[in-house]
Design a protein around this motif. Structure first.
Motif, PDB file in Angstrom:
ATOM      1  N   ALA A 123       0.833  -1.199   0.000  1.00  0.00           N
ATOM      2  CA  ALA A 123       0.000   0.000   0.000  1.00  0.00           C
ATOM      3  C   ALA A 123       0.867   1.248   0.000  1.00  0.00           C
ATOM      4  O   ALA A 123       2.056   1.196   0.343  1.00  0.00           O
ATOM      5  N   ASN A 124       0.277   2.369  -0.355  1.00  0.00           N
ATOM      6  CA  ASN A 124       1.023   3.631  -0.407  1.00  0.00           C
ATOM      7  C   ASN A 124       1.643   4.012   0.933  1.00  0.00           C
ATOM      8  O   ASN A 124       2.650   4.700   0.978  1.00  0.00           O
ATOM      9  N   ASN A 125       1.050   3.542   2.027  1.00  0.00           N
ATOM     10  CA  ASN A 125       1.602   3.836   3.356  1.00  0.00           C
ATOM     11  C   ASN A 125       2.644   2.808   3.789  1.00  0.00           C
ATOM     12  O   ASN A 125       3.130   2.839   4.919  1.00  0.00           O
ATOM     13  N   GLY A 126       2.984   1.866   2.888  1.00  0.00           N
ATOM     14  CA  GLY A 126       3.993   0.851   3.177  1.00  0.00           C
ATOM     15  C   GLY A 126       3.457  -0.439   3.752  1.00  0.00           C
ATOM     16  O   GLY A 126       4.200  -1.402   3.926  1.00  0.00           O
ATOM     17  N   ALA A 127       2.170  -0.491   4.045  1.00  0.00           N
ATOM     18  CA  ALA A 127       1.573  -1.701   4.618  1.00  0.00           C
ATOM     19  C   ALA A 127       1.535  -2.821   3.583  1.00  0.00           C
ATOM     20  O   ALA A 127       1.295  -2.583   2.398  1.00  0.00           O
ATOM     21  N   VAL A 128       1.754  -4.042   4.064  1.00  0.00           N
ATOM     22  CA  VAL A 128       1.707  -5.228   3.209  1.00  0.00           C
ATOM     23  C   VAL A 128       0.733  -6.212   3.842  1.00  0.00           C
ATOM     24  O   VAL A 128       0.921  -6.621   4.990  1.00  0.00           O
ATOM     25  N   ALA A 129      -0.300  -6.586   3.097  1.00  0.00           N
ATOM     26  CA  ALA A 129      -1.247  -7.584   3.600  1.00  0.00           C
ATOM     27  C   ALA A 129      -0.510  -8.899   3.810  1.00  0.00           C
ATOM     28  O   ALA A 129       0.433  -9.226   3.078  1.00  0.00           O
ATOM     29  N   SER A 130      -0.943  -9.669   4.780  1.00  0.00           N
ATOM     30  CA  SER A 130      -0.284 -10.950   5.055  1.00  0.00           C
ATOM     31  C   SER A 130      -0.781 -12.063   4.145  1.00  0.00           C
ATOM     32  O   SER A 130      -0.134 -13.093   4.016  1.00  0.00           O
ATOM     33  N   ASP A 131      -1.924 -11.844   3.482  1.00  0.00           N
ATOM     34  CA  ASP A 131      -2.507 -12.890   2.647  1.00  0.00           C
ATOM     35  C   ASP A 131      -2.336 -12.577   1.165  1.00  0.00           C
ATOM     36  O   ASP A 131      -2.160 -11.427   0.760  1.00  0.00           O
ATOM     37  N   PHE A 132      -2.398 -13.633   0.356  1.00  0.00           N
ATOM     38  CA  PHE A 132      -2.208 -13.484  -1.081  1.00  0.00           C
ATOM     39  C   PHE A 132      -3.266 -12.578  -1.697  1.00  0.00           C
ATOM     40  O   PHE A 132      -2.942 -11.690  -2.488  1.00  0.00           O
ATOM     41  N   ALA A 133      -4.531 -12.801  -1.379  1.00  0.00           N
ATOM     42  CA  ALA A 133      -5.614 -12.016  -1.991  1.00  0.00           C
ATOM     43  C   ALA A 133      -5.422 -10.527  -1.725  1.00  0.00           C
ATOM     44  O   ALA A 133      -5.575  -9.703  -2.630  1.00  0.00           O
ATOM     45  N   GLY A 134      -5.085 -10.172  -0.513  1.00  0.00           N
ATOM     46  CA  GLY A 134      -4.878  -8.770  -0.177  1.00  0.00           C
ATOM     47  C   GLY A 134      -3.757  -8.149  -0.990  1.00  0.00           C
ATOM     48  O   GLY A 134      -3.881  -7.031  -1.505  1.00  0.00           O
ATOM     49  N   GLN A 135      -2.653  -8.874  -1.119  1.00  0.00           N
ATOM     50  CA  GLN A 135      -1.526  -8.364  -1.912  1.00  0.00           C
ATOM     51  C   GLN A 135      -1.870  -8.308  -3.396  1.00  0.00           C
ATOM     52  O   GLN A 135      -1.505  -7.355  -4.094  1.00  0.00           O
ATOM     53  N   CYS A 136      -2.593  -9.299  -3.887  1.00  0.00           N
ATOM     54  CA  CYS A 136      -2.966  -9.335  -5.292  1.00  0.00           C
ATOM     55  C   CYS A 136      -3.869  -8.145  -5.631  1.00  0.00           C
ATOM     56  O   CYS A 136      -3.636  -7.442  -6.626  1.00  0.00           O
ATOM     57  N   HIS A 137      -4.891  -7.913  -4.810  1.00  0.00           N
ATOM     58  CA  HIS A 137      -5.785  -6.779  -5.053  1.00  0.00           C
ATOM     59  C   HIS A 137      -5.022  -5.452  -4.986  1.00  0.00           C
ATOM     60  O   HIS A 137      -5.273  -4.551  -5.790  1.00  0.00           O
ATOM     61  N   GLN A 138      -4.077  -5.323  -4.058  1.00  0.00           N
ATOM     62  CA  GLN A 138      -3.309  -4.087  -3.950  1.00  0.00           C
ATOM     63  C   GLN A 138      -2.456  -3.877  -5.204  1.00  0.00           C
ATOM     64  O   GLN A 138      -2.390  -2.775  -5.738  1.00  0.00           O
ATOM     65  N   ALA A 139      -1.799  -4.931  -5.681  1.00  0.00           N
ATOM     66  CA  ALA A 139      -0.998  -4.819  -6.897  1.00  0.00           C
ATOM     67  C   ALA A 139      -1.890  -4.458  -8.085  1.00  0.00           C
ATOM     68  O   ALA A 139      -1.519  -3.625  -8.926  1.00  0.00           O
ATOM     69  N   MET A 140      -3.075  -5.040  -8.161  1.00  0.00           N
ATOM     70  CA  MET A 140      -4.026  -4.709  -9.230  1.00  0.00           C
ATOM     71  C   MET A 140      -4.477  -3.253  -9.111  1.00  0.00           C
ATOM     72  O   MET A 140      -4.648  -2.572 -10.133  1.00  0.00           O
ATOM     73  N   ASP A 141      -4.674  -2.776  -7.885  1.00  0.00           N
ATOM     74  CA  ASP A 141      -5.020  -1.362  -7.686  1.00  0.00           C
ATOM     75  C   ASP A 141      -3.945  -0.463  -8.302  1.00  0.00           C
ATOM     76  O   ASP A 141      -4.246   0.534  -8.958  1.00  0.00           O
ATOM     77  N   HIS A 142      -2.679  -0.823  -8.083  1.00  0.00           N
ATOM     78  CA  HIS A 142      -1.572  -0.031  -8.627  1.00  0.00           C
ATOM     79  C   HIS A 142      -1.583  -0.058 -10.159  1.00  0.00           C
ATOM     80  O   HIS A 142      -1.377   0.980 -10.798  1.00  0.00           O
ATOM     81  N   VAL A 143      -1.816  -1.237 -10.738  1.00  0.00           N
ATOM     82  CA  VAL A 143      -1.877  -1.342 -12.197  1.00  0.00           C
ATOM     83  C   VAL A 143      -3.004  -0.470 -12.736  1.00  0.00           C
ATOM     84  O   VAL A 143      -2.823   0.284 -13.696  1.00  0.00           O
ATOM     85  N   GLU A 144      -4.172  -0.540 -12.093  1.00  0.00           N
ATOM     86  CA  GLU A 144      -5.309   0.259 -12.548  1.00  0.00           C
ATOM     87  C   GLU A 144      -5.033   1.756 -12.414  1.00  0.00           C
ATOM     88  O   GLU A 144      -5.435   2.546 -13.270  1.00  0.00           O
ATOM     89  N   ALA A 145      -4.318   2.150 -11.365  1.00  0.00           N
ATOM     90  CA  ALA A 145      -3.953   3.563 -11.195  1.00  0.00           C
ATOM     91  C   ALA A 145      -3.015   4.014 -12.311  1.00  0.00           C
ATOM     92  O   ALA A 145      -3.146   5.132 -12.831  1.00  0.00           O
ATOM     93  N   LEU A 146      -2.068   3.154 -12.688  1.00  0.00           N
ATOM     94  CA  LEU A 146      -1.161   3.486 -13.785  1.00  0.00           C
ATOM     95  C   LEU A 146      -1.912   3.561 -15.113  1.00  0.00           C
ATOM     96  O   LEU A 146      -1.675   4.467 -15.919  1.00  0.00           O
ATOM     97  N   LEU A 147      -2.807   2.619 -15.348  1.00  0.00           N
ATOM     98  CA  LEU A 147      -3.626   2.682 -16.560  1.00  0.00           C
ATOM     99  C   LEU A 147      -4.367   4.011 -16.616  1.00  0.00           C
ATOM    100  O   LEU A 147      -4.364   4.703 -17.631  1.00  0.00           O
ATOM    101  N   ASP A 148      -4.998   4.368 -15.502  1.00  0.00           N
ATOM    102  CA  ASP A 148      -5.752   5.614 -15.432  1.00  0.00           C
ATOM    103  C   ASP A 148      -4.851   6.829 -15.673  1.00  0.00           C
ATOM    104  O   ASP A 148      -5.225   7.753 -16.390  1.00  0.00           O
TER     105      ASP A 148
END
Length: 132
Positions: free
Chosen positions: A43-68
């Motif tokens: 996350a932008n604040n440096g937090a890292v989810a402990s589970d795969f789904a949380g990290q996957c969604h966060q990485a996808m959020d970043h990709v979508e932000a770059l696309l935008d």
């Protein structure tokens, strides 16, 4: 316009990957072609989810932000490479992709199981090539 090709001379795309995978993409005379560095689940604040789904969604959020930021959308993704550190997360990755990035115009995709990423707590990295 991105052309997606699944030649009949290749194995048909399995049903479970329909809408999230194509064998190849082509962009003739692009107006815009953008390569994204690998995006991880931090996350932008440096937090890292402990589970795969949380990290996957966060990485996808970043990709979508770059696309935008480049005024592109999910259908403009030509190639996506997923780097996953645990094989047991592959089924969940497919489910998340089907839910979040399913499209009638899917990108070419490579998924790799790797020994690790720069930070041992990171479980996924997503790299994208997009254009229109």
């Amino acid at each position: 316009m991105i052309e997606r090709l699944n030649p009949t001379t290749l194995r048909a795309v399995p049903d479970q990957y329909a809408g999230i995978y194509t064998h190849s993409t082509r962009l003739d005379h692009p107006k815009k072609l953008v390569a994204f560095s690998g995006q991880v689940g931090v996350a932008n604040n440096g937090a890292v989810a402990s589970d795969f789904a949380g990290q996957c969604h966060q990485a996808m959020d970043h990709v979508e932000a770059l696309l935008d930021a480049h005024r592109l959308g999910l259908d403009d993704m030509m190639r996506v490479t997923y780097y996953v550190t645990r094989g047991e997360d592959l089924a969940e990755l497919t489910e998340i992709r089907q839910t979040r990035w399913h499209s009638s115009n899917p990108p070419a995709v490579t998924t790799l199981i790797i020994a690790g990423l720069v930070d041992p707590n990171w479980l996924i990295e997503i790299e994208v090539l997009a254009g229109n």
